[in-house]
Enzyme design. Structure first.
Site, mmCIF file in Angstrom:
data_model
loop_
_atom_site.group_PDB
_atom_site.id
_atom_site.type_symbol
_atom_site.label_atom_id
_atom_site.label_comp_id
_atom_site.label_asym_id
_atom_site.label_seq_id
_atom_site.Cartn_x
_atom_site.Cartn_y
_atom_site.Cartn_z
ATOM 1 N N LYS A 9 7.210 4.479 -5.882
ATOM 2 C CA LYS A 9 7.766 5.311 -4.808
ATOM 3 C C LYS A 9 9.104 5.945 -5.203
ATOM 4 C CE LYS A 9 5.509 2.888 -0.990
ATOM 5 N NZ LYS A 9 5.714 2.355 0.380
ATOM 6 N N TYR A 49 -0.675 9.238 4.426
ATOM 7 C CA TYR A 49 -0.444 8.103 5.329
ATOM 8 C C TYR A 49 -0.995 8.362 6.731
ATOM 9 C CZ TYR A 49 2.617 5.463 2.131
ATOM 10 O OH TYR A 49 3.122 4.702 1.103
ATOM 11 N N ASN A 112 10.195 0.242 -0.455
ATOM 12 C CA ASN A 112 9.649 -0.991 -1.038
ATOM 13 C C ASN A 112 9.010 -0.780 -2.416
ATOM 14 O OD1 ASN A 112 7.397 0.348 -0.117
ATOM 15 N ND2 ASN A 112 6.536 -1.374 1.008
ATOM 16 N N HIS A 115 3.351 1.226 -3.829
ATOM 17 C CA HIS A 115 2.244 1.265 -2.857
ATOM 18 C C HIS A 115 0.958 0.883 -3.575
ATOM 19 C CE1 HIS A 115 -0.651 2.682 0.114
ATOM 20 N NE2 HIS A 115 -1.304 3.201 -0.915
ATOM 21 N N GLU A 126 -7.652 7.335 -1.446
ATOM 22 C CA GLU A 126 -6.349 7.591 -2.071
ATOM 23 C C GLU A 126 -6.489 8.110 -3.502
ATOM 24 O OE1 GLU A 126 -4.033 4.304 0.709
ATOM 25 O OE2 GLU A 126 -4.133 3.963 -1.456
HETATM 26 P P1 CMP Z 1 2.823 0.929 1.884
HETATM 27 O O1 CMP Z 1 2.145 -0.176 1.202
HETATM 28 O O2 CMP Z 1 3.025 2.201 1.152
HETATM 29 O O3 CMP Z 1 2.018 1.251 3.242
HETATM 30 C C1 CMP Z 1 2.630 1.828 4.372
HETATM 31 C C2 CMP Z 1 4.101 1.870 4.258
HETATM 32 O O4 CMP Z 1 4.780 1.977 5.495
HETATM 33 C C3 CMP Z 1 4.612 0.549 3.706
HETATM 34 O O5 CMP Z 1 4.261 0.426 2.363
HETATM 35 C C4 CMP Z 1 6.082 0.660 4.000
HETATM 36 O O6 CMP Z 1 6.757 1.494 3.054
HETATM 37 C C5 CMP Z 1 6.037 1.361 5.337
HETATM 38 N N1 CMP Z 1 6.189 0.415 6.442
HETATM 39 C C6 CMP Z 1 5.342 -0.532 6.821
HETATM 40 N N2 CMP Z 1 5.814 -1.199 7.895
HETATM 41 C C7 CMP Z 1 7.000 -0.634 8.170
HETATM 42 C C8 CMP Z 1 7.985 -0.888 9.164
HETATM 43 N N3 CMP Z 1 7.833 -1.845 10.075
HETATM 44 N N4 CMP Z 1 9.078 -0.118 9.145
HETATM 45 C C9 CMP Z 1 9.230 0.860 8.221
HETATM 46 N N5 CMP Z 1 8.327 1.144 7.257
HETATM 47 C C10 CMP Z 1 7.227 0.393 7.244
#
Ligand code: CMP
Length: 138
Positions: A9, A49, A112, A115, A126
């Protein structure tokens, strides 16, 4: 063999963690079957998303995901979907196990670092979203 879709990311790319994350992917035994760097538009992030479009974090997530370049990849290994999710760790880096990528490189539940697809159906969607026309689904 199974294929999954992975993203390094924008937070991790900006922090220059791309090389170390790719090294961890290769050391874990994945074959990288496709890879490119992409700066997503807001619309591309929203399409990717779309399953989360009703969530309160959707606007912020899609702004973040279009804030800078990402690295998108097709990863192949036995049980690749589960294996990649295990290597990433929990969505929230604060809850991720020691030794996982999100624990090491993630900064928050949104920023984070990585993904990964969560099921064969999402992997197919995806992979096709970012590698259209490439016959990746075995
Ligand atoms: P990802 O695995 O890319 O899938 C969806 C993304 O949404 C997740 O990683 C996080 O980056 C984001 N995400 C999921 N839950 C939350 C949350 N409670 N608040 C903010 N971002 C979130």
């Amino acid at each position: 063999m199974e294929r999954t879709f992975a993203i390094i990311k924008p937070d991790a790319v900006a922090a220059r963690h791309t090389g170390r994350i790719i090294q961890r992917i290769e050391e874990a035994g994945f074959q990288i079957r496709a890879m490119r760097m992409r700066h997503l538009s807001k619309a591309e992030a929203e399409g990717f998303y779309a399953v989360h479009r009703e969530r309160p974090f959707f606007p912020s997530l899609t702004t973040f995901m279009s804030s800078g370049p990402s690295v998108v990849m097709a990863l192949e290994a036995p049980d690749a979907i589960r294996k990649w999710r295990t290597l990433m760790g929990a969505t929230d880096p604060a809850k991720a196990d020691a030794g996982t990528l999100r624990k090491e490189f993630g900064r928050s539940i949104e920023n984070n670092a990585t993904h990964g697809s969560d099921a064969p159906e999402t992997a197919a969607f995806e992979l096709g979203y970012f590698f259209p026309g490439i016959d990746l689904i075995g």
